[in-house]
Enzyme design. Structure first.
Site, mmCIF file in Angstrom:
data_model
loop_
_atom_site.group_PDB
_atom_site.id
_atom_site.type_symbol
_atom_site.label_atom_id
_atom_site.label_comp_id
_atom_site.label_asym_id
_atom_site.label_seq_id
_atom_site.Cartn_x
_atom_site.Cartn_y
_atom_site.Cartn_z
ATOM 1 N N HIS A 70 0.820 -1.227 0.000
ATOM 2 C CA HIS A 70 0.000 0.000 0.000
ATOM 3 C C HIS A 70 0.852 1.275 0.000
ATOM 4 C CE1 HIS A 70 -3.613 -2.298 0.461
ATOM 5 N NE2 HIS A 70 -3.275 -2.781 1.629
ATOM 6 N N ASP B 159 -2.740 -10.631 -2.693
ATOM 7 C CA ASP B 159 -3.263 -10.244 -1.382
ATOM 8 C C ASP B 159 -4.743 -9.874 -1.517
ATOM 9 O OD1 ASP B 159 -2.115 -9.101 1.464
ATOM 10 O OD2 ASP B 159 -3.738 -7.832 0.713
ATOM 11 N N HIS C 165 -6.194 -7.279 -0.537
ATOM 12 C CA HIS C 165 -6.357 -5.845 -0.779
ATOM 13 C C HIS C 165 -5.631 -5.435 -2.063
ATOM 14 C CE1 HIS C 165 -6.685 -6.382 3.650
ATOM 15 N NE2 HIS C 165 -7.665 -5.493 3.521
ATOM 16 N N ASP D 222 -4.646 -12.889 3.567
ATOM 17 C CA ASP D 222 -5.861 -12.315 4.153
ATOM 18 C C ASP D 222 -7.087 -12.549 3.270
ATOM 19 O OD1 ASP D 222 -4.701 -10.614 2.313
ATOM 20 O OD2 ASP D 222 -4.634 -8.874 3.654
HETATM 21 ZN ZN LIG Z 1 -4.040 -7.288 2.637
#
Ligand SMILES: [Zn+2]
Length: 352
Positions: free
Chosen positions: A168, A203, A205, A292
């Protein structure tokens, strides 16, 4: 396969992050790294300590003013003198500056105040900076760079046990538990050696920082498969229409998944990502690996089963590319070892 991790990566011990208007205990626990180390040991993979490269490899993807902030923020924060108010235990922003955040190019923060800079460089309230954060962040990036160097030497694969995570983090901002973009540092390293690199982010996200960093690049294909960001972090990017800009048009691919999607749609998205990779014909791969997506992960909105990670490993391994695997998220500590074990079994099977 070689693996890299520095014990100093455990020192970062965040105490608070904002969730639904509440300051909560962060889920990025040091115990996550222990679970992953145990899985590596079970595969007979020795874990080496990365060399100390200093800041140079981080400066290939981040601005010097941002790194200056990360390095010095805690000491400056603790030295703030305000009548009647002591600084909190960690650097946390109370400002959300308008405009500019996350853009590929913006200047240094116009204010010298550490309070202003916390708002400018920390894009959300999940990236507290404590006494050891900078050192852990630096060493986490070194693990990714060492894995990339190993891959450049062997032409095979290496695993970077990165913690804190990185995908991120943008050129000059932290967010989502990420401070320095380890995957982007590894991709840059591979780019110097191989000239044409793909990033395949699995991932839960969207890898928004990696997308931002390489958005204009024609030499780096960024692919991210993730839960639909319309109702999930990072919300502001990760949509299918984002395809790159300038010379990089067509070199970014987002594959958002409906919330509740299980292993089957997850693996279908993976195959779409792999097809894009084959079209791009990279000479090396970075694989930001998050767990995740797992059905019981505390932050998951997907329903992926452990065996899917074996298939991710097998299909990625079968590409036959020099590959840096970079650990990203995954917060169910007692499932992370199983997930990495499944991935490694698949990767090794795909390679053979
Ligand atoms: Zn993540």
């Amino acid at each position: 396969m070689q693996a890299f991790f520095a014990d100093d990566q455990l020192l970062h011990d965040p105490q608070q992050f904002m969730r639904l208007g509440r300051l909560c205990k962060p889920t990025d626990l040091p115990a996550r790294a222990h679970a992953l180390q145990a899985a590596l040991a079970a595969h007979g993979i020795a874990v080496a300590t990365p060399p100390d490269y200093g800041r140079a490899p981080l400066e290939t993807v981040h601005s010097a003013n941002y790194l200056d902030f990360l390095e010095g923020a805690y000491a400056r924060w603790m030295a703030v003198k305000q009548p009647g108010l002591e600084p909190g235990i960690e650097v946390l922003p109370n400002l959300s500056p308008y405009g500019g955040a996350g853009q590929a190019q913006r200047g240094p923060c116009p204010s010298p105040s550490v309070v202003a800079q916390a708002g400018y460089y920390l894009r959300d309230l999940s990236c507290p900076i404590g006494p050891h954060t900078w050192h852990s962040v630096l060493r986490s990036a070194h693990s990714a760079v060492a894995a990339a160097d190993a891959v450049c030497q062997t032409g095979d694969a290496a695993y970077a046990l990165c913690r804190p995570s990185g995908h991120h983090a943008c050129r000059d901002s932290a967010s989502g538990f990420c401070y320095v973009n380890n995957s982007a540092c590894a991709a840059h390293r591979l780019l110097q050696h191989y000239g044409r690199v793909a990033v395949l982010d699995v991932d839960a996200h969207h890898g928004d920082g990696t997308q931002h960093i390489f958005y204009d690049s024609a030499d780096v294909l960024t692919v991210s498969m993730h839960a639909d960001p319309a109702g999930y972090y990072p919300f502001y990017s990760g949509y299918a229409h984002e395809r790159g800009s300038g010379a990089g048009v067509g070199c970014n691919l987002n594959l958002p998944l409906a919330h509740g999607a299980g292993s089957e749609p997850f693996l279908l998205a993976l195959d779409a990502g792999l097809a894009a990779l084959r079209d791009f014909a990279p000479r090396a791969l970075v694989l930001p690996l998050g767990f995740d997506t797992y059905k019981d992960d505390p932050v998951s909105v997907l329903k992926v089963e452990i065996d899917a990670y074996r298939q991710v490993g097998e299909r990625a391994g079968a590409l036959g590319l020099p590959t840096v695997i970079v650990q990203e998220g995954g917060y169910k500590v007692d499932a992370m070892g199983m997930a990495l074990d499944a991935f490694l079994r698949g990767f090794q099977a795909g390679r053979s």
